[in-house]
Design an enzyme around this catalytic site. Structure first.
Site, mmCIF file in Angstrom:
data_model
loop_
_atom_site.group_PDB
_atom_site.id
_atom_site.type_symbol
_atom_site.label_atom_id
_atom_site.label_comp_id
_atom_site.label_asym_id
_atom_site.label_seq_id
_atom_site.Cartn_x
_atom_site.Cartn_y
_atom_site.Cartn_z
ATOM 1 N N ASP A 184 51.581 33.355 32.207
ATOM 2 C CA ASP A 184 52.057 32.517 31.081
ATOM 3 C C ASP A 184 53.529 32.696 30.721
ATOM 4 O O ASP A 184 54.036 31.952 29.883
ATOM 5 C CB ASP A 184 51.259 32.756 29.778
ATOM 6 C CG ASP A 184 49.795 32.375 29.906
ATOM 7 O OD1 ASP A 184 49.429 31.753 30.915
ATOM 8 O OD2 ASP A 184 49.032 32.699 28.987
ATOM 9 N N ASP A 406 38.847 36.307 26.019
ATOM 10 C CA ASP A 406 40.237 35.831 25.943
ATOM 11 C C ASP A 406 40.881 36.164 24.602
ATOM 12 O O ASP A 406 42.107 36.046 24.461
ATOM 13 C CB ASP A 406 40.284 34.309 26.100
ATOM 14 C CG ASP A 406 39.830 33.873 27.470
ATOM 15 O OD1 ASP A 406 40.230 34.497 28.462
ATOM 16 O OD2 ASP A 406 39.055 32.891 27.542
HETATM 17 C C1 BGC Z 1 44.056 40.463 27.884
HETATM 18 C C2 BGC Z 1 44.120 41.741 28.666
HETATM 19 C C3 BGC Z 1 42.992 41.807 29.682
HETATM 20 C C4 BGC Z 1 42.959 40.557 30.525
HETATM 21 C C5 BGC Z 1 41.789 40.537 31.484
HETATM 22 C C6 BGC Z 1 43.991 39.283 28.815
HETATM 23 O O1 BGC Z 1 43.805 38.132 28.072
HETATM 24 O O2 BGC Z 1 45.157 40.377 27.026
HETATM 25 O O3 BGC Z 1 44.020 42.821 27.783
HETATM 26 O O4 BGC Z 1 43.128 42.932 30.502
HETATM 27 O O5 BGC Z 1 42.906 39.416 29.701
HETATM 28 O O6 BGC Z 1 40.583 40.423 30.830
#
Ligand code: BGC
Length: 467
Positions: A184, A406
């Site tokens: 992103d 998420d």
């Molecule tokens: C989070 C991370 C996480 C990743 C995979 C991201 O949205 O901020 O902390 O490791 O997703 O689940």
């Protein structure tokens, strides 16, 4: 075992070869020279070919525990059937390198990968995700480092350097490290410059990505794929050309230029379908308008990830990328199967009804990104998937481990820098989503934390179905 913090930054034989070639001018020259000079280290064109992929035992254990919690034996069996799929290991904060009480550290994972590989090549999928001012347009994955010069210095010395020091250890020389670079980040610089936080973050995102690319390249067995958002974000012609320009500027302004980039990865942690099988021509006229002009697409001609990767490939090659770049698509959660999946194209003569009845993507809006209800597991990880030659696909990968949230649907205090983003709140109607409800699942934990109900839904709605 020694720790990342305790390691001095070494000059391994691999780094020495890369640095010697750089000093000789073979790699530091203009992109044209980079492309024609002999590579200092033999990187594969497509690192996934002829290699296994790392299965994260932590994720497998979460899946097995999840299967133990459901009463439906068919669902439990389907969960266990995907428990050994490869998923990416996220370095989502400095503490993740050493490991936390929730996650093993990078060295542990690399040791496991080394053991899994035996004497065969093995891809280790890694996500580099901790830029200063991270997630500038959202809150759910806000990071720990401020968008300041001091934050940038910490990114270099406390985050990238220790990761590189570990990857550089001789025992990991035979792993093929595939790195997803900063999800992103650069896309936010293309479309969210009306957001003051993204303006502040911009120079640090560019410098940080450049630093990560160069340092990882010097390790010698790292394949970096730059995150390129997804079709529902960057597909519009202006966004697409703006992002191609942004990506090229960052890459060409970095020490090793295109030599340090294997390609791009799209749809990271998103749920945009690989294909909209019943909506294949943007220009088709229905009810007096082109399909792309429907409210769902808002004139965006890229309907799915196959469209976007093909579009992006052409744009990047036109920008000067070598034709050997490849694309990865995160298919971990973009399946959209289950009972609500349309099975035929709509017969409606009303344009919006036609599109809404035909699309497999069941979100309320293409911009909805947080724990979307109705999503399913997508294509299983696949090497050089067939059928889409224009997309130049190296692989379908599972970057976002299915079952990890998420973002939380309500405020949850934490020490990870994460905040409540209303996009994760099912009771919120968002202007960015055309006034629609977010469609996010309720009762979600913090981003990255296990979300049992989501995992049950993703498995039940897998497409292709799990057998
Ligand atoms: C989070 C991370 C996480 C990743 C995979 C991201 O949205 O901020 O902390 O490791 O997703 O689940």
């Amino acid at each position: 075992m020694s720790t990342a913090a305790g390691r001095a930054r070494g000059t391994s034989p691999r780094r020495s070869r890369v640095l010697a070639a750089a000093a000789a001018g073979a790699l530091l020259a203009a992109p044209a020279l980079v492309a024609t000079s002999a590579p200092a280290v033999a990187l594969e064109d497509n690192p996934f070919v002829g290699a296994g992929q790392y299965v994260n035992p932590d994720w497998s254990a979460s899946v097995e525990a999840a299967a133990g919690q459901v009463n439906d034996p068919g669902l439990a069996a389907d969960m266990l059937a995907v428990a050994d799929e490869p998923t990416s290991v996220w370095m989502d904060r400095i503490a993740a390198i050493e490991g936390t009480e929730r996650q093993h550290g990078l060295e542990w994972h690399l040791d496991q990968a080394d053991a899994q590989s035996g004497s065969s090549p093995l891809v280790f999928n890694l996500v580099v995700y901790d830029l200063p001012g991270r997630d500038c347009h959202a809150l759910a994955s806000n990071g720990e480092l401020p968008a300041t010069a001091a934050g940038m210095e910490r990114y270099r010395t406390e985050y990238i350097d220790p990761i590189v020091a570990l990857l550089d250890q001789p025992e990991y020389e035979n792993l093929r490290i595939v790195a997803t670079i900063e999800p992103d980040s650069l896309p936010n610089l293309v479309t969210n410059q009306s957001d003051a936080d993204c303006v502040t973050a911009a120079p640090y995102y560019r410098q940080g990505v450049q630093y990560a690319l160069s340092e990882l390249y010097e390790v010698g067995n790292v394949y970096s794929y730059l995150d390129a958002a997804h079709s529902g974000w960057l597909g519009w012609p202006n966004n697409a050309s703006g992002s191609a320009q942004e990506f090229a500027n960052v890459i060409e302004g970095s020490t090793y230029g295109w030599a340090a980039v294997s390609g791009f990865v799209t749809n990271t942690a998103n749920t945009t379908p690989l294909e909209e099988p019943f909506l294949t021509s943007p220009d088709l006229q229905v009810g007096g308008g082109q399909v792309r002009s429907a409210g769902w697409f808002q004139w965006n001609p890229d309907f799915d990830e196959v469209d976007w990767t093909a579009h992006l490939y052409d744009l990047m090659v036109a920008q000067g990328a070598p034709s050997s770049i490849g694309m990865l698509i995160d298919t971990s959660r973009n399946g959209w199967g289950g009972p609500d999946r349309p099975t035929a194209v709509s017969t409606s003569t009303d344009l919006n009804t036609y599109v809404n009845e035909s699309r497999v993507d069941r979100r309320n809006h293409r911009g909805a990104w947080c724990n979307p209800a109705g999503a399913g597991i997508g294509e299983r990880p696949t090497v050089t998937p067939s059928g889409h030659p224009e997309s130049h696909l190296d692989a379908y990968v599972w970057v976002k481990p299915p079952g990890e949230s998420d973002g939380s649907s309500v405020e949850i205090p934490n020490d990870e820098g994460k905040r409540l983003d209303r996009m994760c709140d099912p009771t919120y109607q968002s202007g960015e989503l055309g006034g629609n409800y977010t469609g996010a699942l309720a009762d979600a934990p913090l981003s990255g934390h296990w979300f049992q109900a989501q995992f049950e839904m993703l498995v039940a709605n897998a497409h292709p179905a799990i057998d």
